[in-house]
Design a protein around this motif. Structure first.
Motif, PDB file in Angstrom:
ATOM      1  N   UNK A   1       0.843  -1.203   0.000  1.00 13.13           N
ATOM      2  CA  UNK A   1       0.000   0.000   0.000  1.00 13.13           C
ATOM      3  C   UNK A   1       0.879   1.255   0.000  1.00 13.13           C
ATOM      4  N   UNK A   2       0.769   2.076  -1.063  1.00 15.52           N
ATOM      5  CA  UNK A   2       1.732   3.170  -1.229  1.00 15.52           C
ATOM      6  C   UNK A   2       1.417   4.414  -0.401  1.00 15.52           C
ATOM      7  N   UNK A   3       0.134   4.700  -0.194  1.00 13.99           N
ATOM      8  CA  UNK A   3      -0.210   5.892   0.591  1.00 13.99           C
ATOM      9  C   UNK A   3      -1.571   5.700   1.233  1.00 13.99           C
TER      10      UNK A   3
ATOM     11  N   UNK B   1       2.634   0.346   8.103  1.00 14.13           N
ATOM     12  CA  UNK B   1       2.228  -0.099   6.759  1.00 14.13           C
ATOM     13  C   UNK B   1       3.328   0.114   5.720  1.00 14.13           C
ATOM     14  N   UNK B   2       4.271   1.000   6.050  1.00 12.67           N
ATOM     15  CA  UNK B   2       5.267   1.386   5.035  1.00 12.67           C
ATOM     16  C   UNK B   2       4.618   2.241   3.963  1.00 12.67           C
ATOM     17  N   UNK B   3       3.579   3.010   4.347  1.00 13.98           N
ATOM     18  CA  UNK B   3       2.823   3.825   3.375  1.00 13.98           C
ATOM     19  C   UNK B   3       3.101   5.308   3.614  1.00 13.98           C
ATOM     20  N   UNK B   4       3.042   6.092   2.542  1.00 12.71           N
ATOM     21  CA  UNK B   4       3.192   7.540   2.678  1.00 12.71           C
ATOM     22  C   UNK B   4       1.891   8.132   3.206  1.00 12.71           C
TER      23      UNK B   4
ATOM     24  N   UNK C   1       7.957  12.672   7.842  1.00 12.43           N
ATOM     25  CA  UNK C   1       7.870  13.076   6.431  1.00 12.43           C
ATOM     26  C   UNK C   1       6.403  12.974   6.028  1.00 12.43           C
ATOM     27  N   UNK C   2       5.862  14.056   5.498  1.00 16.30           N
ATOM     28  CA  UNK C   2       4.478  14.037   5.004  1.00 16.30           C
ATOM     29  C   UNK C   2       4.505  14.524   3.560  1.00 16.30           C
ATOM     30  N   UNK C   3       4.494  13.618   2.611  1.00 17.72           N
ATOM     31  CA  UNK C   3       4.591  14.087   1.226  1.00 17.72           C
ATOM     32  C   UNK C   3       3.299  14.692   0.678  1.00 17.72           C
ATOM     33  N   UNK C   4       2.142  14.155   1.079  1.00 17.19           N
ATOM     34  CA  UNK C   4       0.906  14.560   0.403  1.00 17.19           C
ATOM     35  C   UNK C   4      -0.002  15.341   1.351  1.00 17.19           C
TER      36      UNK C   4
END
Ligand code: AHR
Length: 519
Positions: A79-81, A134-137, A181-184
């Motif tokens: 799950x990417x994000x 989760x390893x999700x962004x 880190x919060x990319x989105x």
């Protein structure tokens, strides 16, 4: 419809017309962003509480209150994000209520979803811990509807700033030294409706103001996503894009936001009676698939508008809510949006992904609504039990497409079916390549007919094939604690090598993936 489509056939008996699928394995198209396999978790019904979060004192194995069985199942999807905390809830969420000792956190009423009390036990730290597990962004939706610019700006500071500052001190006081880190970052949600009932212009002006104060702290760079249109409201996208563009000045189109979103749900019935998740006729099934297929023309429509202002495609298009929306399961809270999930939902998902892959150039992210226990869920929990839905399996079988280069699939001779005066293509496919592996996904959407597809594979030689299939006796088949694997992927032996490539025999209502090893 494409020229090559043969309109015909209600063939319910044999293998139907053979379809030809031509793929040039050496002609790589745009990269399929892994973020189109994104997820969405809202404080709605049993998505967060009972779904992701059971609290530290629960007998269900957990870490800091987060269910470990859910984490394990989702990790298998890469799950990417994960988008949070809403949806409509985002615009009434005040993040400062969800930090600090749990017993001191104020509660609130979740007025959008069931009017239930929200105790804020799952807040910023719990969400960030979930993303880490989760390893999700993380993809956080900020509150524009009932919040303030200062509140949003301070949330960004709290999460991402290093060094010394009021919000950094508060974060450290709550146990977190290092910034995350919060990319989105989402600037509100559905501003045309639950996010404040604004006009496109009013929202655009607000969003520019909010975005201005969502700063990049240190090396955290925010990808700011403006809350976009409902379905095919292209004028909303036009208003947003117009404001980002600045003909004659030096500003980049991405100065205010880096992306615009839109939402599209598959709802074949009227809003008051959206249809039953488990009980439906073939006609209702076809209408559902036609409705799902519409996302193609809608992505196309938004992209066309964006192309006028941003021909270099620097602004991303984000579909941050999609999926089926049925009547709630009988006896459940109407505000909790709990629905079952059948093979039909899985085929809706596979069709969406084929379409997403074809729009890889503009579509940078998509988020299924929602991950656990709400709408088209991946997972259903009930106390200790956890069930993987048929839709989950499509995400898992397709995960090889994440960040792969898209490949065009030219389908010749696809049977189309007339549904309410429109044409539904009953066969759908997409493909991608990453190094020495190509992944081909193909769905036979026909409820009653098998299909044979001859794949003409050009440009690279194929040295091995591994097939998997997701199907069941009926479209209504689904998984439940008593029968968790009624719809689950199995090895597929219906692919046979030919001089040109492969001949594949697809049973009715089936989804197949073919992993090709390339020389
Ligand atoms: O996903 C359920 C709801 O659908 C979301 O809260 C809202 O954004 C949309 O209308």
């Amino acid at each position: 419809m494409p020229q090559d489509t043969t309109t015909a056939s209600d063939d319910t008996t044999g293998t139907g017309t053979a379809v030809r699928a031509v793929i040039n394995l050496d002609l790589e198209g745009p990269r399929i962003s892994r973020h189109i396999y994104g997820h969405f978790a809202e404080h709605l019904g049993r998505c967060i509480y009972d779904g992701f979060y059971v609290g530290e004192d629960s007998d269900i194995p957990n870490e800091g209150g987060i269910r470990l069985d859910v984490v394990e199942a989702l990790r298998a999807l890469n799950i990417p994000n994960l988008r949070w905390p809403g949806g409509c809830f985002a615009d009434e969420y005040h993040w400062m209520d969800g930090i600090g000792p749990k017993e001191d956190r104020p509660s609130m009423v979740n007025t959008h979803w069931g009017n239930v009390e929200e105790n804020n036990h799952f807040g910023t730290h719990e969400f960030m811990a979930l993303c880490e597990l989760l390893g999700a962004d993380p993809y956080i939706s900020g509150n524009v509807g009932s919040g303030t610019v200062r509140e949003m700006s301070e949330w960004v500071e709290y999460l991402t700033r290093n060094g010394d500052s009021p919000m950094v001190r508060l974060r450290k006081q709550n146990g977190r030294e290092e910034p995350w880190k919060v990319p989105f970052w989402g600037i509100g949600n559905e501003a045309w409706g639950c996010g404040g009932n604004m006009s496109a212009q009013a929202y655009t002006d607000e969003a520019r103001r909010y975005s201005t104060y969502c700063r990049n702290h240190g090396d955290n760079t925010l990808y700011r996503i403006a809350a976009g249109a409902r379905d095919d409201d292209y004028s909303w996208t036009k208003t947003l894009m117009e404001s980002m563009n600045c003909l004659g000045c030096q500003r980049e189109p991405t100065s205010y936001f880096q992306a615009v979103s839109f939402h599209y749900y598959t709802i074949p019935g009227p809003w008051e009676d959206k249809g039953n998740a488990l009980v439906f006729t073939d006609d209702e099934y076809y209408l559902t698939m036609l409705n799902a297929q519409r996302v193609d023309e809608i992505i196309e429509g938004h992209s066309r508008v964006m192309d006028c202002y941003d021909p270099k495609k620097r602004v991303g298009l984000v579909l941050d809510e999609w999926g089926t929306w049925w009547n709630v399961e009988p006896g459940t809270n109407p505000g909790f949006l709990f629905q079952q999930n059948t093979l039909r939902d899985a085929l809706v998902a596979s069709l969406h992904f084929d379409i997403f892959h074809r729009h890889a150039e503009r579509l940078v992210m998509a988020n299924i609504a929602q991950t656990v226990n709400v709408l088209q869920a991946m997972l259903l929990t009930d106390g200790e039990s956890l069930v993987l839905t048929p839709s989950y399996h499509v995400f898992e079988m397709n995960k090889g497409h994440q960040d792969a280069a898209s490949l065009d699939v030219h389908l010749l001779g696809v049977t189309a079916r007339e549904v309410e005066g429109e044409e539904l293509r009953t066969l759908s496919a997409s493909a991608s390549v990453k190094g020495s592996t190509a992944l081909v996904s193909v769905s036979n959407l026909d409820a009653g007919s098998a299909r044979e597809v001859s794949f003409d594979l050009r440009g690279r030689s194929v040295t091995g094939v591994r097939g998997r299939i997701l199907t069941a006796d009926t479209l209504q088949d689904h998984n439940a604690p008593e029968h968790p694997e009624s719809v689950a992927p199995r090895d597929f032996d219906g692919a046979e090598t030919t001089d040109d490539g492969l001949r594949v025999a697809l049973p009715p209502h089936s989804f197949v993936t073919l992993e090709l090893t390339l020389a």
